[in-house]
Design a protein around this motif. Structure first.
Motif, PDB file in Angstrom:
ATOM      1  N   ARG A  94       0.847  -1.194   0.000  1.00 51.79           N
ATOM      2  CA  ARG A  94       0.000   0.000   0.000  1.00 51.79           C
ATOM      3  C   ARG A  94       0.882   1.244   0.000  1.00 51.79           C
ATOM      4  NH1 ARG A  94      -4.993   0.930   4.146  1.00 51.79           N
ATOM      5  NH2 ARG A  94      -5.742  -0.825   2.894  1.00 51.79           N
ATOM      6  N   ASP A 166      -2.226  -2.842  -3.732  1.00 54.31           N
ATOM      7  CA  ASP A 166      -3.250  -2.462  -2.751  1.00 54.31           C
ATOM      8  C   ASP A 166      -3.505  -0.990  -3.041  1.00 54.31           C
ATOM      9  OD1 ASP A 166      -4.670  -3.461  -0.125  1.00 54.31           O
ATOM     10  OD2 ASP A 166      -3.921  -1.495   0.420  1.00 54.31           O
ATOM     11  N   THR A 209     -11.005  -8.842  -7.241  1.00 56.65           N
ATOM     12  CA  THR A 209     -11.520  -8.512  -5.899  1.00 56.65           C
ATOM     13  C   THR A 209     -12.966  -8.043  -5.983  1.00 56.65           C
ATOM     14  OG1 THR A 209      -9.273  -7.896  -5.301  1.00 56.65           O
ATOM     15  CG2 THR A 209     -11.004  -7.262  -3.773  1.00 56.65           C
ATOM     16  N   SER A 262     -11.396  10.192  -2.138  1.00 55.50           N
ATOM     17  CA  SER A 262     -11.099  10.845  -0.867  1.00 55.50           C
ATOM     18  C   SER A 262     -11.533  12.310  -0.840  1.00 55.50           C
ATOM     19  CB  SER A 262      -9.631  10.676  -0.492  1.00 55.50           C
ATOM     20  OG  SER A 262      -8.829  10.930  -1.592  1.00 55.50           O
ATOM     21  N   ARG A 287     -10.464  13.283 -10.952  1.00 53.84           N
ATOM     22  CA  ARG A 287     -11.327  13.235  -9.772  1.00 53.84           C
ATOM     23  C   ARG A 287     -12.782  12.969 -10.196  1.00 53.84           C
ATOM     24  NH1 ARG A 287      -8.187  11.826  -6.432  1.00 53.84           N
ATOM     25  NH2 ARG A 287      -9.556  12.431  -4.735  1.00 53.84           N
ATOM     26  N   ASN A 344     -10.574  -3.583   3.288  1.00 51.20           N
ATOM     27  CA  ASN A 344     -10.138  -4.267   4.496  1.00 51.20           C
ATOM     28  C   ASN A 344     -10.578  -3.475   5.721  1.00 51.20           C
ATOM     29  OD1 ASN A 344      -8.732  -6.613   3.561  1.00 51.20           O
ATOM     30  ND2 ASN A 344      -7.171  -5.238   2.728  1.00 51.20           N
TER      31      ASN A 344
HETATM   32  P1  NDP Z   1      -7.353   1.966  -4.970  1.00 46.37           P
HETATM   33  O1  NDP Z   1      -6.166   2.774  -4.609  1.00 46.37           O
HETATM   34  O2  NDP Z   1      -7.495   1.455  -6.347  1.00 46.37           O
HETATM   35  O3  NDP Z   1      -8.703   2.739  -4.605  1.00 46.37           O
HETATM   36  C1  NDP Z   1      -8.967   3.168  -3.310  1.00 46.37           C
HETATM   37  C2  NDP Z   1     -10.210   4.052  -3.373  1.00 46.37           C
HETATM   38  O4  NDP Z   1     -10.593   4.413  -2.053  1.00 46.37           O
HETATM   39  C3  NDP Z   1      -9.975   5.331  -4.122  1.00 46.37           C
HETATM   40  O5  NDP Z   1     -11.190   5.744  -4.693  1.00 46.37           O
HETATM   41  C4  NDP Z   1      -9.556   6.293  -3.014  1.00 46.37           C
HETATM   42  O6  NDP Z   1      -9.780   7.648  -3.325  1.00 46.37           O
HETATM   43  C5  NDP Z   1     -10.431   5.843  -1.886  1.00 46.37           C
HETATM   44  N1  NDP Z   1      -9.746   6.092  -0.603  1.00 46.37           N
HETATM   45  C6  NDP Z   1      -8.534   5.644  -0.223  1.00 46.37           C
HETATM   46  N2  NDP Z   1      -8.213   6.101   0.999  1.00 46.37           N
HETATM   47  C7  NDP Z   1      -9.251   6.852   1.386  1.00 46.37           C
HETATM   48  C8  NDP Z   1      -9.548   7.597   2.543  1.00 46.37           C
HETATM   49  N3  NDP Z   1      -8.668   7.642   3.556  1.00 46.37           N
HETATM   50  N4  NDP Z   1     -10.726   8.248   2.608  1.00 46.37           N
HETATM   51  C9  NDP Z   1     -11.625   8.186   1.565  1.00 46.37           C
HETATM   52  N5  NDP Z   1     -11.398   7.495   0.445  1.00 46.37           N
HETATM   53  C10 NDP Z   1     -10.246   6.851   0.351  1.00 46.37           C
HETATM   54  O7  NDP Z   1      -7.371   0.755  -3.913  1.00 46.37           O
HETATM   55  P2  NDP Z   1      -8.132  -0.617  -4.009  1.00 46.37           P
HETATM   56  O8  NDP Z   1      -9.439  -0.435  -4.673  1.00 46.37           O
HETATM   57  O9  NDP Z   1      -7.197  -1.634  -4.504  1.00 46.37           O
HETATM   58  O10 NDP Z   1      -8.356  -0.943  -2.452  1.00 46.37           O
HETATM   59  C11 NDP Z   1      -9.504  -0.507  -1.736  1.00 46.37           C
HETATM   60  C12 NDP Z   1      -9.628  -1.342  -0.465  1.00 46.37           C
HETATM   61  O11 NDP Z   1      -9.755  -2.725  -0.800  1.00 46.37           O
HETATM   62  C13 NDP Z   1      -8.459  -1.254   0.499  1.00 46.37           C
HETATM   63  O12 NDP Z   1      -8.936  -1.391   1.818  1.00 46.37           O
HETATM   64  C14 NDP Z   1      -7.653  -2.490   0.139  1.00 46.37           C
HETATM   65  O13 NDP Z   1      -6.826  -2.917   1.212  1.00 46.37           O
HETATM   66  C15 NDP Z   1      -8.764  -3.479  -0.123  1.00 46.37           C
HETATM   67  N6  NDP Z   1      -8.406  -4.630  -0.939  1.00 46.37           N
HETATM   68  C16 NDP Z   1      -7.902  -4.490  -2.198  1.00 46.37           C
HETATM   69  C17 NDP Z   1      -7.611  -5.600  -2.955  1.00 46.37           C
HETATM   70  C18 NDP Z   1      -7.155  -5.494  -4.377  1.00 46.37           C
HETATM   71  O14 NDP Z   1      -7.019  -6.546  -5.010  1.00 46.37           O
HETATM   72  N7  NDP Z   1      -6.936  -4.314  -4.917  1.00 46.37           N
HETATM   73  C19 NDP Z   1      -7.751  -6.962  -2.409  1.00 46.37           C
HETATM   74  C20 NDP Z   1      -8.383  -6.991  -1.108  1.00 46.37           C
HETATM   75  C21 NDP Z   1      -8.650  -5.873  -0.414  1.00 46.37           C
HETATM   76  P3  NDP Z   1      -8.544   8.558  -3.841  1.00 46.37           P
HETATM   77  O15 NDP Z   1      -8.218   8.047  -5.188  1.00 46.37           O
HETATM   78  O16 NDP Z   1      -9.095   9.922  -3.805  1.00 46.37           O
HETATM   79  O17 NDP Z   1      -7.449   8.326  -2.828  1.00 46.37           O
END
Ligand code: NDP
Length: 444
Positions: A94, A166, A209, A262, A287, A344
């Motif tokens: 991550r 991640d 996922t 975010s 965005r 997660n």
């Molecule tokens: P990405 O980086 O592709 O997307 C994350 C998304 O969540 C983005 O839209 C991001 O917005 C938003 N986000 C991240 N942090 C925050 C925050 N603090 N507050 C509000 N929005 C937030 O990540 P993934 O989709 O891969 O992962 C998302 C979740 O799924 C995580 O918890 C990850 O651990 C879990 N996961 C992922 C897997 C995978 O295969 N990718 C497998 C299993 C679990 P912005 O772009 O503005 O930051």
């Protein structure tokens, strides 16, 4: 004091600055109480829980890199190799400014049970950095990834530890990381998953996922006589998990109406246009305001708010602790039927308990988002065989894995008299396999 209480007290004392890690351990230990009480004497003698909550190894390192202005920047890198009882460490990297050792440990701990649930031979690990990829040029991302891998490559390998993506680590970052690993080590091996399709990646890994989340959600709904067809779905996030959850939800006849990043969130009364969302997030890297500009039926709101929308199914797919008690209350008031975690630990313990008390079906992330790591494991198998399987082959294995996970967690919950408590079921089913493997391997 019970063994679980003692261990919880020890975890809080030894990890006092790591609230997320404490939270993850608490959730697991509380729901395992029945199993642990039953075996307390043996587990105590072998210090089983002490070993389970202590990572086998944690690595912290400096990551210096040069930005586009010629200035030297320094970030911190981490890899926590938590438990290798059932296979090589496996878990994502991550890149996000919020990353610290406690976050990586919580994710690594969860990963042990998730990987166990997949039925595949993979141990638990996690890593990352406090590096913020947002607003960085491609060259800066490459410079960071190369520096990160220059250190990380000493500790990973196809048979020891296989990281993946991640938050903040997608196919671009995996490509740069893989290139640097190969350059330093001189071996072409499946050391990372989530690779591009031209260099050892698996078809359907990108989708895995999100698709897996919907396969498991659908299995849970069916087991409870609910048809997903025509259901309104609230999704948070707009990244890898959210996008493909939305895509599969639409394919199954559901109507996802929200997504978020975010900065803010979208409500689209006509249903999310997933093609447009992909274009904005995966291609243009823009965005969500751009989405609202392109679609008349969409409203954009600043900040948080996805859970205020009336829905039948809620899928939190952004990050940890994004669905809190107040959100759970709103969802229940609005008649939600099911919540399934794509991210997660997106739901706080209080929110989870509230949903369960109100008989809302609840699928915990370690089961419902396991499709990503399961398909990563399928990518490892293909790399070892030097073969690639078709999209349909991987997707059908994924569907089968997710349906089996649901059947196993439902059965484990039943066995301990906790019918429909899928949180307990997931922890119990995941734990039992790891413990058996740990016991068989002696005190290590
Ligand atoms: P990405 O980086 O592709 O997307 C994350 C998304 O969540 C983005 O839209 C991001 O917005 C938003 N986000 C991240 N942090 C925050 C925050 N603090 N507050 C509000 N929005 C937030 O990540 P993934 O989709 O891969 O992962 C998302 C979740 O799924 C995580 O918890 C990850 O651990 C879990 N996961 C992922 C897997 C995978 O295969 N990718 C497998 C299993 C679990 P912005 O772009 O503005 O930051």
């Amino acid at each position: 004091m019970s063994y679980t209480d003692e261990i919880m007290e020890m975890v809080v004392k030894q990890n006092s600055n790591e609230p997320e890690f404490q939270q993850a351990v608490k959730e697991v230990l509380e729901s395992l109480k029945a199993v642990i009480d039953e075996n307390e004497e043996v587990y105590r003698k072998d210090a089983l829980l002490e070993r389970l909550v202590n990572p086998e190894r944690q690595i912290k390192f400096r990551v210096p890199w040069i930005d586009d202005n010629g200035n030297v920047q320094v970030n911190t890198g981490y890899r926590v190799q938590f438990n290798s009882a059932i296979g090589p460490y496996k878990g994502g990297l991550r890149f996000h400014p919020s990353v610290n050792i406690g976050i990586i440990k919580f994710l690594g701990f969860e990963q042990i049970f998730k990987n166990s649930l997949t039925g595949l031979p993979i141990g638990g690990g996690k890593g990352g950095s406090d590096f913020d990829p947002k607003g960085k040029s491609d060259r800066e991302i490459m410079a960071f990834c190369q520096s990160f891998m220059t250190e990380l490559c000493k500790y990973i390998g196809a048979d020891t530890d296989v990281p993946a993506g991640d938050i903040g680590v997608g196919s671009r970052e995996i490509g740069y990381l893989f290139g640097q690993y190969k350059r330093i080590k001189g071996v072409y091996e499946g050391v990372l998953t989530g690779k591009g399709l031209t260099f050892g990646g698996s078809l359907a890994r990108t989708e895995a996922t999100g698709y897996g989340l919907l396969y498991l959600t659908n299995a849970m709904l069916k087991a409870n006589d609910i048809d997903i067809n025509g259901k309104t779905i609230a999704v948070s996030g707009a990244g890898n998990v959210a996008i493909y959850a939305i895509e599969k939800a639409i394919q199954l006849g559901g109507k996802p109406v929200t997504c978020s990043d975010s900065s803010g969130w979208i409500y689209d009364s006509e249903g999310i246009d997933v093609k447009l969302l992909k274009e904005i997030k995966e291609v243009k890297r823009e965005r969500l305001t751009t989405y609202a500009e392109a679609r008349e039926s969409a409203e954009y709101h600043e900040g948080k708010g996805v859970w205020t929308i009336k829905c039948d199914i809620a899928l939190p797919c952004a990050t940890q602790n994004e669905l809190q008690l107040e959100d759970a209350k709103t969802l229940v008031k609005n008649g939600v039927l099911a919540v399934a975690e794509g991210a997660n630990m997106p739901t706080t313990i209080e929110a989870t308990e509230y949903l369960q008390e109100n008989d809302i079906l609840f699928a915990p992330g370690k089961a419902s988002n396991a499709g990503g790591v399961a398909t990563s494991s399928l990518e490892m198998s293909q790399n070892s065989q030097r073969l690639s399987w078709t999209f349909e082959e991987v997707d059908s294995k994924l569907q089968n894995i997710m349906e089996t996970i649901f059947a196993n967690i439902a059965e484990a919950a039943d066995e301990y008299g906790m019918n429909k408590n899928y949180v307990a079921g997931a922890n119990i089913a995941g734990f039992k396999k790891v413990v058996e493997a740990m016991n068989a391997q002696g005190i290590v």
